[in-house]
Design an enzyme around this catalytic site. Structure first.
Site, PDB file in Angstrom:
ATOM      1  N   GLY A  73      54.647-106.308  52.329  1.00 13.78           N
ATOM      2  CA  GLY A  73      53.658-107.097  51.614  1.00 13.78           C
ATOM      3  C   GLY A  73      53.173-106.391  50.370  1.00 13.78           C
ATOM      4  O   GLY A  73      53.286-105.156  50.268  1.00 13.78           O
ATOM      5  N   GLN A  78      47.422-104.325  43.635  1.00 14.04           N
ATOM      6  CA  GLN A  78      48.229-103.102  43.786  1.00 14.04           C
ATOM      7  C   GLN A  78      49.081-102.806  42.556  1.00 14.04           C
ATOM      8  O   GLN A  78      49.540-101.683  42.381  1.00 14.04           O
ATOM      9  CB  GLN A  78      49.143-103.209  45.024  1.00 14.04           C
ATOM     10  CG  GLN A  78      48.376-103.192  46.329  1.00 14.04           C
ATOM     11  CD  GLN A  78      49.313-103.206  47.505  1.00 14.04           C
ATOM     12  OE1 GLN A  78      49.755-104.259  47.953  1.00 14.04           O
ATOM     13  NE2 GLN A  78      49.643-102.033  48.017  1.00 14.04           N
ATOM     14  N   CYS A 120      50.421 -98.422  53.985  1.00 14.81           N
ATOM     15  CA  CYS A 120      50.187 -99.216  52.772  1.00 14.81           C
ATOM     16  C   CYS A 120      50.934 -98.575  51.613  1.00 14.81           C
ATOM     17  O   CYS A 120      50.931 -97.350  51.488  1.00 14.81           O
ATOM     18  CB  CYS A 120      48.688 -99.254  52.474  1.00 14.81           C
ATOM     19  SG  CYS A 120      48.277-100.129  50.953  1.00 14.81           S
ATOM     20  N   LEU A 121      51.560 -99.395  50.780  1.00 14.68           N
ATOM     21  CA  LEU A 121      52.296 -98.867  49.629  1.00 14.68           C
ATOM     22  C   LEU A 121      51.364 -98.118  48.666  1.00 14.68           C
ATOM     23  O   LEU A 121      51.824 -97.280  47.905  1.00 14.68           O
ATOM     24  CB  LEU A 121      53.007-100.005  48.881  1.00 14.68           C
ATOM     25  CG  LEU A 121      54.120-100.728  49.650  1.00 14.68           C
ATOM     26  CD1 LEU A 121      54.636-101.921  48.853  1.00 14.68           C
ATOM     27  CD2 LEU A 121      55.257 -99.771  49.990  1.00 14.68           C
ATOM     28  N   HIS A 162      46.033-107.580  56.213  1.00 18.29           N
ATOM     29  CA  HIS A 162      46.125-106.401  55.348  1.00 18.29           C
ATOM     30  C   HIS A 162      46.109-106.810  53.871  1.00 18.29           C
ATOM     31  O   HIS A 162      45.366-106.231  53.062  1.00 18.29           O
ATOM     32  CB  HIS A 162      47.417-105.627  55.684  1.00 18.29           C
ATOM     33  CG  HIS A 162      47.658-104.417  54.844  1.00 18.29           C
ATOM     34  ND1 HIS A 162      47.595-103.132  55.350  1.00 18.29           N
ATOM     35  CD2 HIS A 162      47.962-104.279  53.526  1.00 18.29           C
ATOM     36  CE1 HIS A 162      47.837-102.268  54.371  1.00 18.29           C
ATOM     37  NE2 HIS A 162      48.077-102.942  53.253  1.00 18.29           N
ATOM     38  N   GLU A 163      46.918-107.830  53.531  1.00 19.99           N
ATOM     39  CA  GLU A 163      46.999-108.267  52.126  1.00 19.99           C
ATOM     40  C   GLU A 163      45.713-108.962  51.692  1.00 19.99           C
ATOM     41  O   GLU A 163      45.265-108.789  50.562  1.00 19.99           O
ATOM     42  CB  GLU A 163      48.210-109.192  51.910  1.00 19.99           C
ATOM     43  CG  GLU A 163      49.555-108.547  52.224  1.00 19.99           C
ATOM     44  CD  GLU A 163      49.755-107.174  51.593  1.00 19.99           C
ATOM     45  OE1 GLU A 163      49.271-106.943  50.461  1.00 19.99           O
ATOM     46  OE2 GLU A 163      50.384-106.318  52.234  1.00 19.99           O
ATOM     47  N   HIS A 166      43.273-106.493  50.625  1.00 21.58           N
ATOM     48  CA  HIS A 166      43.513-106.002  49.261  1.00 21.58           C
ATOM     49  C   HIS A 166      42.787-106.873  48.234  1.00 21.58           C
ATOM     50  O   HIS A 166      42.276-106.369  47.232  1.00 21.58           O
ATOM     51  CB  HIS A 166      45.008-106.011  48.939  1.00 21.58           C
ATOM     52  CG  HIS A 166      45.737-104.766  49.346  1.00 21.58           C
ATOM     53  ND1 HIS A 166      45.385-103.513  48.890  1.00 21.58           N
ATOM     54  CD2 HIS A 166      46.813-104.578  50.141  1.00 21.58           C
ATOM     55  CE1 HIS A 166      46.218-102.611  49.405  1.00 21.58           C
ATOM     56  NE2 HIS A 166      47.079-103.228  50.174  1.00 21.58           N
TER      57      HIS A 166
HETATM   58 ZN   LIG Z   1      48.494-102.314  51.334  1.00 19.96          ZN
END
Ligand SMILES: [Zn+2]
Length: 197
Positions: A73, A78, A120-121, A162-163, A166
């Site tokens: 995701g 981000q 998480c990225l 999670h997204e 963000h």
């Molecule tokens: Zn993330």
């Protein structure tokens, strides 16, 4: 930390490329992913007014960036764009039907609780067990601007939550309590001071 500079970059592209050529001339770009500490990650994102060609190009870049990472995701903040858009694919490209684009998403239903390891990225190298719902129903717009309703269970429910976090300026680290959170934040600060973040 550098922000994505999305609006500037795309405005320049639009000015230089004639309208008729735009679709073929504009290439999809992999954008740099911001890391914990970069301000767009810690601020709420704004609703999208309309799913314009600009927004669709942003979405295409997000998809490309998510697959390149690779991740399940990615949310627009981000890559430094403070808009309420995320992309999710829990199959990471293996299932063509797995890709979900959500613009202006809202939870319609949320049930249950699950505890699983999560990363998480934007927080590379760190994982933690995070409490998430086991099932969610999300309403939003797709890439074409059409309304859609998506149900997610297990990993997909986790990814949706999670997204969505963000888009509200919340990272999984913020959902941890006490020592666990402090430990990750301290390590990130240390990496940051060493120029390794
Ligand atoms: Zn993330």
């Amino acid at each position: 930390m550098a922000s994505g500079g999305w609006s500037t970059a795309s405005q320049i592209r639009i000015l230089r490329v004639p309208r008729v050529l735009r679709a073929s001339a504009v290439t999809v770009m992999i954008r740099p992913i911001l890391r914990y500490g970069a301000s767009p990650l810690h601020e709420p994102a704004l609703p999208v007014d309309a799913v314009t060609p600009d927004v669709q190009r942003l979405i295409d870049d997000m998809i490309e960036t998510m697959y390149a990472a690779p991740g399940v995701g990615l949310a627009a903040p981000q890559i430094g764009v403070p808009l309420r858009i995320f992309v999710v694919d829990v199959s990471v490209g293996r299932d063509p039907a797995g890709l979900i684009v959500m613009v202006n998403p809202e939870f319609i239903e949320r049930d249950g609780t699950q505890f699983e390891e999560e990363g998480c990225l934007s927080v590379p190298g760190f994982n933690a067990t995070v409490m998430r719902p086991t099932r969610v129903v999300v309403k939003g717009l797709d890439r074409a601007g059409a309304e859609q309703l998506r149900e997610g269970t297990a990993l997909l429910a986790r990814a949706f939550q999670h997204e969505m976090d963000h888009l509200d300026g919340t990272l999984f680290v913020d959902r941890l309590r006490g020592i666990k959170r402090d430990l990750i934040v301290r390590r990130i600060k240390k990496l940051s001071r060493a120029g390794k973040w």
